[in-house]
Design an enzyme around this catalytic site. Structure first.
Site, PDB file in Angstrom:
ATOM      1  CB  SER A  14      36.307  45.198 -15.394  1.00  0.00           C
ATOM      2  OG  SER A  14      35.794  46.445 -14.993  1.00  0.00           O
ATOM      3  CE  LYS A  65      39.017  48.902  -5.009  1.00  0.00           C
ATOM      4  NZ  LYS A  65      37.728  48.747  -4.381  1.00  0.00           N
ATOM      5  N   GLY A 126      32.381  41.507   8.042  1.00  0.00           N
ATOM      6  CA  GLY A 126      33.626  41.611   7.275  1.00  0.00           C
ATOM      7  C   GLY A 126      34.447  42.796   7.744  1.00  0.00           C
ATOM      8  CB  ALA A 130      34.765  45.521   0.747  1.00  0.00           C
ATOM      9  CB  SER A 154      42.313  40.460  16.087  1.00  0.00           C
ATOM     10  OG  SER A 154      42.665  39.837  14.874  1.00  0.00           O
ATOM     11  CE  LYS A 155      41.414  41.422   8.266  1.00  0.00           C
ATOM     12  NZ  LYS A 155      41.400  40.438   7.144  1.00  0.00           N
ATOM     13  N   GLY A 240      25.245  44.009  -4.697  1.00  0.00           N
ATOM     14  CA  GLY A 240      26.165  45.147  -4.799  1.00  0.00           C
ATOM     15  C   GLY A 240      26.324  45.744  -6.186  1.00  0.00           C
TER      16      GLY A 240
HETATM   17  P1  ATR Z   1      38.050  42.940   0.313  1.00  0.00           P
HETATM   18  O1  ATR Z   1      38.918  44.034  -0.213  1.00  0.00           O
HETATM   19  O2  ATR Z   1      37.132  42.323  -0.720  1.00  0.00           O
HETATM   20  O3  ATR Z   1      37.319  43.308   1.552  1.00  0.00           O
HETATM   21  P2  ATR Z   1      39.923  41.456   1.907  1.00  0.00           P
HETATM   22  O4  ATR Z   1      40.548  42.712   2.366  1.00  0.00           O
HETATM   23  O5  ATR Z   1      40.771  40.282   1.568  1.00  0.00           O
HETATM   24  O6  ATR Z   1      39.046  41.712   0.611  1.00  0.00           O
HETATM   25  O7  ATR Z   1      38.828  41.004   3.005  1.00  0.00           O
HETATM   26  C1  ATR Z   1      38.000  39.903   2.834  1.00  0.00           C
HETATM   27  C2  ATR Z   1      36.963  39.876   3.959  1.00  0.00           C
HETATM   28  O8  ATR Z   1      36.082  38.781   3.718  1.00  0.00           O
HETATM   29  C3  ATR Z   1      37.561  39.642   5.326  1.00  0.00           C
HETATM   30  O9  ATR Z   1      36.718  40.232   6.292  1.00  0.00           O
HETATM   31  C4  ATR Z   1      37.522  38.118   5.433  1.00  0.00           C
HETATM   32  O10 ATR Z   1      37.538  37.626   6.753  1.00  0.00           O
HETATM   33  P3  ATR Z   1      38.946  37.407   7.521  1.00  0.00           P
HETATM   34  O11 ATR Z   1      39.410  38.767   7.932  1.00  0.00           O
HETATM   35  O12 ATR Z   1      38.604  36.550   8.678  1.00  0.00           O
HETATM   36  O13 ATR Z   1      39.846  36.763   6.524  1.00  0.00           O
HETATM   37  C5  ATR Z   1      36.178  37.865   4.800  1.00  0.00           C
HETATM   38  N1  ATR Z   1      36.007  36.510   4.238  1.00  0.00           N
HETATM   39  C6  ATR Z   1      36.471  36.047   3.075  1.00  0.00           C
HETATM   40  N2  ATR Z   1      36.049  34.785   2.856  1.00  0.00           N
HETATM   41  C7  ATR Z   1      35.265  34.455   3.917  1.00  0.00           C
HETATM   42  C8  ATR Z   1      34.511  33.295   4.295  1.00  0.00           C
HETATM   43  N3  ATR Z   1      34.482  32.217   3.513  1.00  0.00           N
HETATM   44  N4  ATR Z   1      33.831  33.338   5.438  1.00  0.00           N
HETATM   45  C9  ATR Z   1      33.861  34.428   6.225  1.00  0.00           C
HETATM   46  N5  ATR Z   1      34.542  35.546   5.953  1.00  0.00           N
HETATM   47  C10 ATR Z   1      35.239  35.568   4.794  1.00  0.00           C
END
Ligand code: ATR
Length: 273
Positions: A14, A65, A126, A130, A154-155, A240
């Protein structure tokens, strides 16, 4: 000396101890800031023990979190909407307050870089934790439209539904984006794909006429998403690290009630990558 920590697992890499050390130096505050790697099943116990040992507050990162949010007695509006907390404050009356500074830190970084926001069209890729933390702060800037696109559609739909009362927000699929007629001014990648060297499944035409791209991931080199955007002619594409420093500065200001100046801290942290 007042004690603060960041909890996470893993956490040893970190940058938060470094950033808070720099913030303390800049503002002449005498604090100690370290990290604690809590057991994945032992977050609450670790927090309460830290408080018992004189801790004043803490930052919280993955995967705690949600638990930090649930542990708190008081939650700010931002934390309630994000259903997550990255900052805990141990109050003198024995209660714990939860705040999320990710969204504010993100907005600070966007504004410091003159990103297009008000009356502009924004695409957020996404729909995980985050993304959830930045939707309300983004809508507060009054964009013309905020679209959410996610691998699991759907999310994205659930998030768009949840924040609909705060502004013009919708969910879009990759197929919708392929037929895009009006370009996006700002595109934000909030997925963790860059961390695995992958690109999210969005069509390349999203970069047509796009002015500004933001990838919430960072590393010592431009991320795969930033390189992709630049190849398509996007002029400004940033990572970021500024968001990381921004959220730290927001937490620090809450705990210490002082003002901080982010750019020199960001420069110093960038040099350590
Ligand atoms: P964070 O807290 O970092 O946002 P998370 O809640 O696990 O972590 O969410 C990860 C996000 O990255 C989600 O939107 C995930 O898509 P899904 O909802 O379809 O899982 C997305 N994500 C992670 N790896 C990915 C990849 N290789 N390609 C596309 N989307 C990805």
């Amino acid at each position: 000396m007042d004690k603060y920590v960041v909890f996470g697992n893993p956490i040893s890499h970190s940058k938060s101890p470094l950033i808070h050390g720099l913030l303390a130096e800049q503002t002449d505050q005498k604090i100690e800031y370290t990290y604690i790697e809590a057991d994945v099943n032992g977050f609450t116990k670790a927090v309460l023990e830290f408080r018992k040992n004189g801790g004043k507050g803490c930052n919280v990162t993955s995967p705690f979190k949600d638990e930090a949010y649930n542990l708190a007695d008081h939650k700010t509006e931002g934390a309630l909407l994000a259903e997550a907390a990255n900052t805990l404050i141990f109050n003198d009356d024995g209660t714990i307050s939860a705040e999320t500074t990710d969204g504010a830190g993100f907005l600070l970084d966007l504004k410091n870089n003159n990103a297009p926001l008000t009356n502009k069209r924004i695409l957020l890729i996404g729909a995980g934790g985050a993304a959830r933390g930045v939707i309300k702060p983004l809508l507060d800037t009054k964009p013309e439209l905020l679209s959410i696109c996610n691998r699991t559609v759907s999310k994205a739909e659930q998030l768009a539904q949840r924040f609909t009362e705060f502004g013009n927000i919708n969910a879009v699929s990759a197929a919708d984006l392929e037929k895009l007629t009006q370009p996006y001014d700002l595109i934000i990648n909030s997925t963790s794909a860059s961390l695995h060297g992958e690109l999210p499944p969005v069509p390349v035409n999203i970069f047509n006429k796009c002015e500004f791209v933001y990838d919430m991931a960072y590393s010592n080199e431009p991320t795969i998403f930033i390189n992709w955007a630049k190849e398509q002619g996007v002029k400004q594409a940033i990572d970021g690290l500024g968001m990381l420093v921004g959220q730290a500065a927001e937490s620090f200001e809450i705990w210490r009630n002082v003002k901080t100046n982010i750019p020199p801290i960001l420069d110093a942290v960038r040099k350590t990558l």
